[in-house]
Design a protein around this motif. Structure first.
Motif, mmCIF file in Angstrom:
data_model
loop_
_atom_site.group_PDB
_atom_site.id
_atom_site.type_symbol
_atom_site.label_atom_id
_atom_site.label_comp_id
_atom_site.label_asym_id
_atom_site.label_seq_id
_atom_site.Cartn_x
_atom_site.Cartn_y
_atom_site.Cartn_z
ATOM 1 N N SER A 1 0.833 -1.214 0.000
ATOM 2 C CA SER A 1 0.000 0.000 0.000
ATOM 3 C C SER A 1 0.862 1.255 0.000
ATOM 4 C CB SER A 1 -0.955 0.005 1.195
ATOM 5 O OG SER A 1 -0.255 0.170 2.400
ATOM 6 N N LYS B 1 -12.572 -5.941 -3.479
ATOM 7 C CA LYS B 1 -12.486 -5.303 -4.802
ATOM 8 C C LYS B 1 -12.391 -6.365 -5.896
ATOM 9 C CE LYS B 1 -9.424 -2.250 -7.383
ATOM 10 N NZ LYS B 1 -8.159 -1.512 -7.333
ATOM 11 N N ILE C 1 -9.786 -5.346 1.845
ATOM 12 C CA ILE C 1 -10.319 -4.412 0.851
ATOM 13 C C ILE C 1 -9.972 -4.877 -0.566
ATOM 14 C CG2 ILE C 1 -10.121 -2.055 -0.070
ATOM 15 C CD1 ILE C 1 -9.745 -1.161 2.911
ATOM 16 N N ASP C 2 -8.722 -5.284 -0.776
ATOM 17 C CA ASP C 2 -8.309 -5.773 -2.093
ATOM 18 C C ASP C 2 -9.099 -7.010 -2.499
ATOM 19 O OD1 ASP C 2 -6.523 -3.749 -2.537
ATOM 20 O OD2 ASP C 2 -4.736 -4.948 -2.081
ATOM 21 N N ILE D 1 -6.034 -3.802 4.408
ATOM 22 C CA ILE D 1 -5.797 -3.606 2.972
ATOM 23 C C ILE D 1 -6.051 -4.901 2.210
ATOM 24 C CG2 ILE D 1 -3.992 -3.124 1.257
ATOM 25 C CD1 ILE D 1 -2.873 -1.136 3.452
#
Length: 102
Positions: A39, A90, A86-87, A83
């Motif tokens: 990130s 997505k 979230i990835d 993260i």
């Protein structure tokens, strides 16, 4: 009009890969969380470090001299796990859109 490739395309890979002369990779030391670093690397303005006169280019020395702020490993790990979630979310959304031909 043809779209140009970005100076740096970041990818996270767990599997072995074959490198080429225009590829740089990072294997973090034990005191760094890979998702956290991923990130951080995404936030670096890589074009600012472009050394080219024609095609975009960066040297290993330039990359190694870029300073980034970090925190304790435990905090990096917590941020990295968020993260990662979230990835993954997505990725799942993109897969749904692709299946629906959107």
């Amino acid at each position: 009009m043809e779209e140009k490739e970005p100076l740096i395309t970041l990818s996270y890979l767990k599997a072995p890969f074959w490198t080429v002369d225009t590829l740089f990779w990072n294997v973090p030391k034990n005191s760094y969380d890979i998702y956290f670093l991923y990130s951080v690397f995404q936030k670096i303005e890589w074009k600012k470090y472009d050394e080219s006169t024609g095609l975009p280019s960066l040297s290993k020395t330039t990359i190694n001299n870029i300073k980034v702020n970090t925190t304790s490993y435990n905090e990096q790990n917590k941020i990295g796990q968020i993260i990662k979630l979230i990835d993954h979310a997505k990725f799942l959304q993109q897969r749904k859109l692709k299946k629906s031909n959107y």
